[in-house]
Write an enzyme that holds these catalytic residues in place. Structure first.
Site, PDB file in Angstrom:
ATOM      1  N   CYS A   2      -2.747  11.969  -8.898  1.00  0.00           N
ATOM      2  CA  CYS A   2      -4.172  12.270  -9.037  1.00  0.00           C
ATOM      3  C   CYS A   2      -4.646  11.920 -10.438  1.00  0.00           C
ATOM      4  O   CYS A   2      -3.847  11.666 -11.334  1.00  0.00           O
ATOM      5  CB  CYS A   2      -4.404  13.747  -8.770  1.00  0.00           C
ATOM      6  SG  CYS A   2      -3.765  14.287  -7.185  1.00  0.00           S
ATOM      7  N   ARG A  27      -6.167   4.980 -10.210  1.00  0.00           N
ATOM      8  CA  ARG A  27      -5.001   5.794  -9.874  1.00  0.00           C
ATOM      9  C   ARG A  27      -4.985   6.137  -8.396  1.00  0.00           C
ATOM     10  O   ARG A  27      -4.058   6.772  -7.915  1.00  0.00           O
ATOM     11  CB  ARG A  27      -4.987   7.085 -10.692  1.00  0.00           C
ATOM     12  CG  ARG A  27      -4.809   6.888 -12.181  1.00  0.00           C
ATOM     13  CD  ARG A  27      -4.970   8.212 -12.931  1.00  0.00           C
ATOM     14  NE  ARG A  27      -3.866   9.102 -12.682  1.00  0.00           N
ATOM     15  CZ  ARG A  27      -2.778   9.184 -13.459  1.00  0.00           C
ATOM     16  NH1 ARG A  27      -2.688   8.385 -14.494  1.00  0.00           N
ATOM     17  NH2 ARG A  27      -1.816  10.005 -13.183  1.00  0.00           N
ATOM     18  N   TRP A 104      -5.235  12.166  -5.113  1.00  0.00           N
ATOM     19  CA  TRP A 104      -4.367  11.304  -4.314  1.00  0.00           C
ATOM     20  C   TRP A 104      -3.523  12.274  -3.506  1.00  0.00           C
ATOM     21  O   TRP A 104      -2.572  12.864  -3.998  1.00  0.00           O
ATOM     22  CB  TRP A 104      -3.494  10.434  -5.221  1.00  0.00           C
ATOM     23  CG  TRP A 104      -2.403   9.758  -4.494  1.00  0.00           C
ATOM     24  CD1 TRP A 104      -1.096  10.119  -4.447  1.00  0.00           C
ATOM     25  CD2 TRP A 104      -2.503   8.603  -3.655  1.00  0.00           C
ATOM     26  NE1 TRP A 104      -0.390   9.273  -3.648  1.00  0.00           N
ATOM     27  CE2 TRP A 104      -1.220   8.338  -3.150  1.00  0.00           C
ATOM     28  CE3 TRP A 104      -3.547   7.779  -3.284  1.00  0.00           C
ATOM     29  CZ2 TRP A 104      -0.959   7.280  -2.280  1.00  0.00           C
ATOM     30  CZ3 TRP A 104      -3.298   6.738  -2.434  1.00  0.00           C
ATOM     31  CH2 TRP A 104      -2.023   6.492  -1.942  1.00  0.00           C
ATOM     32  N   ASN A 130      -2.544  17.964 -10.835  1.00  0.00           N
ATOM     33  CA  ASN A 130      -1.917  16.683 -10.487  1.00  0.00           C
ATOM     34  C   ASN A 130      -0.413  16.934 -10.414  1.00  0.00           C
ATOM     35  O   ASN A 130       0.183  17.374 -11.392  1.00  0.00           O
ATOM     36  CB  ASN A 130      -2.220  15.632 -11.559  1.00  0.00           C
ATOM     37  CG  ASN A 130      -1.407  14.359 -11.321  1.00  0.00           C
ATOM     38  OD1 ASN A 130      -1.013  14.064 -10.203  1.00  0.00           O
ATOM     39  ND2 ASN A 130      -1.109  13.642 -12.404  1.00  0.00           N
ATOM     40  N   GLY A 131       0.191  16.700  -9.258  1.00  0.00           N
ATOM     41  CA  GLY A 131       1.638  16.943  -9.127  1.00  0.00           C
ATOM     42  C   GLY A 131       1.930  17.603  -7.789  1.00  0.00           C
ATOM     43  O   GLY A 131       1.114  17.533  -6.862  1.00  0.00           O
ATOM     44  N   GLU A 515      13.024  -9.659   2.677  1.00  0.00           N
ATOM     45  CA  GLU A 515      11.989  -9.089   1.796  1.00  0.00           C
ATOM     46  C   GLU A 515      11.766  -9.976   0.573  1.00  0.00           C
ATOM     47  O   GLU A 515      10.628 -10.242   0.178  1.00  0.00           O
ATOM     48  CB  GLU A 515      12.383  -7.666   1.362  1.00  0.00           C
ATOM     49  CG  GLU A 515      11.442  -6.981   0.398  1.00  0.00           C
ATOM     50  CD  GLU A 515      10.005  -6.860   0.864  1.00  0.00           C
ATOM     51  OE1 GLU A 515       9.142  -6.591   0.007  1.00  0.00           O
ATOM     52  OE2 GLU A 515       9.720  -7.105   2.058  1.00  0.00           O
ATOM     53  N   LYS A 519       8.194 -11.706  -0.424  1.00  0.00           N
ATOM     54  CA  LYS A 519       7.522 -11.506  -1.725  1.00  0.00           C
ATOM     55  C   LYS A 519       7.144 -12.852  -2.329  1.00  0.00           C
ATOM     56  O   LYS A 519       6.036 -13.070  -2.794  1.00  0.00           O
ATOM     57  CB  LYS A 519       8.428 -10.725  -2.693  1.00  0.00           C
ATOM     58  CG  LYS A 519       8.563  -9.249  -2.349  1.00  0.00           C
ATOM     59  CD  LYS A 519       7.376  -8.414  -2.697  1.00  0.00           C
ATOM     60  CE  LYS A 519       6.430  -8.143  -1.567  1.00  0.00           C
ATOM     61  NZ  LYS A 519       6.878  -7.386  -0.419  1.00  0.00           N
ATOM     62  N   GLU A 522       4.291 -14.495  -0.324  1.00  0.00           N
ATOM     63  CA  GLU A 522       2.994 -13.798  -0.452  1.00  0.00           C
ATOM     64  C   GLU A 522       2.238 -14.163  -1.727  1.00  0.00           C
ATOM     65  O   GLU A 522       1.034 -14.348  -1.711  1.00  0.00           O
ATOM     66  CB  GLU A 522       3.232 -12.286  -0.502  1.00  0.00           C
ATOM     67  CG  GLU A 522       3.509 -11.608   0.794  1.00  0.00           C
ATOM     68  CD  GLU A 522       3.513 -10.096   0.586  1.00  0.00           C
ATOM     69  OE1 GLU A 522       4.567  -9.556   0.210  1.00  0.00           O
ATOM     70  OE2 GLU A 522       2.447  -9.481   0.766  1.00  0.00           O
ATOM     71  N   HIS A 538      24.406 -22.196  11.366  1.00  0.00           N
ATOM     72  CA  HIS A 538      23.854 -22.442  12.710  1.00  0.00           C
ATOM     73  C   HIS A 538      22.479 -23.109  12.641  1.00  0.00           C
ATOM     74  O   HIS A 538      21.688 -23.041  13.586  1.00  0.00           O
ATOM     75  CB  HIS A 538      23.776 -21.121  13.486  1.00  0.00           C
ATOM     76  CG  HIS A 538      25.099 -20.421  13.557  1.00  0.00           C
ATOM     77  ND1 HIS A 538      26.123 -20.844  14.364  1.00  0.00           N
ATOM     78  CD2 HIS A 538      25.571 -19.365  12.854  1.00  0.00           C
ATOM     79  CE1 HIS A 538      27.177 -20.052  14.186  1.00  0.00           C
ATOM     80  NE2 HIS A 538      26.866 -19.155  13.277  1.00  0.00           N
ATOM     81  N   LYS A 637      -4.525  -5.686   1.571  1.00  0.00           N
ATOM     82  CA  LYS A 637      -3.537  -4.641   1.305  1.00  0.00           C
ATOM     83  C   LYS A 637      -3.232  -3.858   2.571  1.00  0.00           C
ATOM     84  O   LYS A 637      -2.101  -3.410   2.806  1.00  0.00           O
ATOM     85  CB  LYS A 637      -4.045  -3.696   0.219  1.00  0.00           C
ATOM     86  CG  LYS A 637      -3.081  -2.588  -0.138  1.00  0.00           C
ATOM     87  CD  LYS A 637      -1.776  -3.141  -0.727  1.00  0.00           C
ATOM     88  CE  LYS A 637      -0.707  -2.109  -0.978  1.00  0.00           C
ATOM     89  NZ  LYS A 637       0.600  -2.691  -1.260  1.00  0.00           N
TER      90      LYS A 637
END
Ligand code: AGP
Length: 642
Positions: A2, A27, A104, A130-131, A515, A519, A522, A538, A637
């Site tokens: 947050c 944030r 958040w 925040n936490g 992955e 990356k 992208e 193969h 996103k």
């Protein structure tokens, strides 16, 4: 993660707080709010109004602010809070101190009632946090016994009621004492700001695990979770450390430990500008998020990996754990990077819990006539929690009677709300389109799930404890890899003009090869493919020549010798090899053109180490090619359409 702001001084607080929250919007946000009180200076209006159930009186000239704290909060971003303030007929005007919060969500969906500030029942105390308060559930029960009612689903609200309770129930208690006492009772991470109309000239702040900065102005003080909202007002700041609280008035501030020891705190002169702060000094959000992974890994495991108690606590599925253990079959459904995490989840759950797992692209699952029903469990993985194909697969599985478990990063997202139960990844907001920290957070959640399912089933106590120790050692090991980013940049320099790439891995590292390739595709727009290393013979081996860089993930595990032969097969055809290898492995240096080292570790945890150099390699190649890595072309996103 947050955003927190606070102000006490001579200026009108509300516009300052709003501007401060705008600076913290990077944030992440799902709701916002402010609380103010005028204390000594008022604008002379005599009006009364209600804002969200909290009395709001604007008092006449010179009257003390007995009427409590004025709060305005709203689901949505800062702009929607601004509208609410504009529509609150001056409810917050005239106040020269206050606190503000960008939420958040971690506990409780984004909504007006879960937004901060949280207020005590009598409206006299307002708090922002925040936490994560780990023992919030137990404290709710305790406070409930004293008649406290909760208006939100958040963990944070327990703090404001706890402060109120201690202040009212302990003789001669004062504001500072009540806050200190409350903080000695709660477990978890916090950055808080608290104000109260009972002592209207004090702004109390404290931190443990979540950042907090005090900005020192001329007769005025600013508070924030980072310097972004402060730097335009003053460059003189005091960084609070864990276990410290600040008592701030218009005449000055004192910093003390939660144990009431005065702390000598030096002033720091800020030497950077706003843009830099939002990215914490990194050039791009993606790089910042790559470097955030050690802390994120701690946050993901916080309160869940309980090494001292030799157990794993997954609150979001604890009631369903037995049913999960009895699952005939587990189907994992996701898209993109989350699908790669799902593949690693298959290896983990089958190894540790011996439950059969299959992994499906959500988009394919929903259009093939899948066999899924009662007795089956579907796990859907999504950072955003809004991906259309994954949502549709979830709904289809539910219709067919399967139980659906969610692994999401965005709290209160559609997928999170529609699953039967689930686990949040607590990676914080991921701004970079190319997912990095959310991926490693997903893999850690899957590892904790597999271990929880496997405990006392396919895992001996010794194996279980050893796995917990491995998990707990991850943040330090990842820090070591991040320390080699300069070497990885130099390797990227040698390959930035390549047209194609091949990524190879075996076992747990096959999904990492996929992955790594994703990356690179992208953000650099270079064509890249990931393959199980043994599959190369193969077909893909036909692609290999001196123009084809081949990234081979080759940590020292049971398949090491096999992977070495794959490297020799590539070298025999003139291919250039970048190897991801275990620290101290000199043999592979003879074979590969370039080597990126990672600390040694158990096979199951290697994906969380071997993916880091691949994230950095793709980042450096893309930036060396001048690509906008935070906003890559053609990508979103969150893919909320089919
Ligand atoms: C990953 O870097 C991409 N942004 C993309 O593949 C992403 O993983 C995919 O769209 C799934 O998103 P989700 O995790 O939010 O569902």
């Amino acid at each position: 993660m947050c955003g927190i702001v606070g102000y006490i001084g001579q200026q009108e607080a509300a516009p300052l707080l709003l501007k401060g929250l705008q600076r913290l919007e990077y944030r992440g946000y799902d709701s916002a709010g402010i609380a103010v009180q005028s204390g000594v200076r008022c604008d002379g209006l005599g009006a009364t109004g209600e804002v969200l159930g909290v009395r709001c009186d604007v008092l006449g000239e010179g009257m003390k602010d007995e009427a409590g704290v004025r709060v305005v909060k709203r689901k949505g971003n800062v702009a929607s809070l601004g509208e609410a303030l504009a529509g609150s007929n001056g409810a917050v005007s005239g106040a020269t101190m206050g606190i503000g919060h960008m939420r958040w969500a971690t506990h409780g969906d984004p909504s007006d009632r879960n937004a901060h500030p949280h207020v005590s029942a009598d409206g006299s105390i307002a708090l922002i946090h925040n936490g994560i308060i780990e023992n919030h559930a137990a404290l709710r029960v305790e406070l409930g016994k004293h008649g406290y009612e909760f208006v939100s689903d958040t963990d944070s609200e327990v703090l404001v009621h706890l402060i109120d309770h201690l202040w009212k129930s302990i003789p001669f208690m004062n504001f500072e004492g009540a806050v200190r006492e409350a903080l000695s009772i709660v477990d978890g991470a916090y950055g808080i700001c608290v104000i109260s109309s009972r002592e209207p000239d004090k702004l109390l702040v404290a931190r443990n695990g979540s950042p907090l900065v005090i900005g020192v102005g001329e007769g005025e003080y600013f508070v924030a979770s980072d310097a972004a909202p402060i730097v335009e007002h003053t460059r003189r700041v005091v960084y609070l450390s864990d276990g410290e609280m600040g008592v701030i008035t218009r005449d000055g501030y004192t910093v003390k430990s939660i144990g009431n020891i005065v702390c000598e705190k030096g002033l720091t002169e800020l030497d950077f500008d706003l843009e830099e702060i939002e990215k914490a000094g990194f050039e791009h959000f993606m790089l910042k998020e790559i470097f955030e992974q050690p802390e994120v890994m701690q946050d993901v495991m916080r309160g869940r990996v309980r090494l001292d108690e030799g157990r794993i606590q997954l609150g979001g599925i604890s009631d369903q754990l037995e049913r999960l253990r009895e699952a005939k079959r587990i189907v994992i459904c996701a898209c993109g990077t989350s699908w790669h995490a799902g593949l690693i989840g298959e290896y983990l759950i089958e190894e540790f819990a011996r439950i059969p797992v299959e992994v499906d692209y959500a988009s394919e699952f929903r259009y093939r006539s899948p066999i899924v029903g009662p007795g089956d469990v579907m796990i859907v993985i999504s950072q955003s929690g809004e991906t259309a194909d994954t949502l549709a697969a979830l709904r289809m599985a539910k219709e067919k009677g399967a139980m659906v478990v969610g692994i999401c990063n965005v709290v209160g997202s559609t997928i999170a709300r529609e699953t039967d139960c689930g686990m949040y990844t607590h990676a914080g907001p991921e701004i970079g389109v190319a997912s990095t920290k959310a991926f490693t957070a997903q893999v850690i959640v899957l590892t904790m799930l597999a271990l929880a399912l496997g405990k006392d089933r396919a895992l001996s106590d010794a194996e279980f404890i050893q796995a917990l120790q491995c998990l707990s050692s991850l943040p330090e090991r990842v820090k070591r890899i991040l320390g080699c980013s300069e070497q990885i940049r130099e390797i990227a320099e040698a390959y930035k003009d390549a047209k194609n790439f091949l990524y190879l891995g075996r076992g747990y590292n096959f999904p990492v090869a996929l992955e790594g390739a994703l990356k690179l595709k992208e953000i650099s727009y270079i064509h890249a493919e990931g393959y199980p290393a043994a599959e190369m013979k193969h077909g893909p081996i036909a692609l290999i020549d001196e123009e084809m860089p081949v990234v081979v993930i080759a940590p020292k595990d049971d398949t090491y010798q096999k992977v070495l032969s794959n490297i020799q097969e590539v070298k025999a055809r003139g291919g250039r090899v970048i190897a991801i290898a275990t620290e101290g492995d000199e043999e592979i240096r003879e074979l590969a053109d370039h080597v990126m080292y990672v600390p040694k570790g158990k096979a199951f945890m290697m994906p969380l180490l071997t993916v880091i150099p691949l994230q950095l390699l793709s980042y450096f190649i893309a930036t060396l090619r001048g690509c906008d890595v935070d906003r890559p072309r053609n990508l979103a996103k969150s893919v909320t359409v089919e």
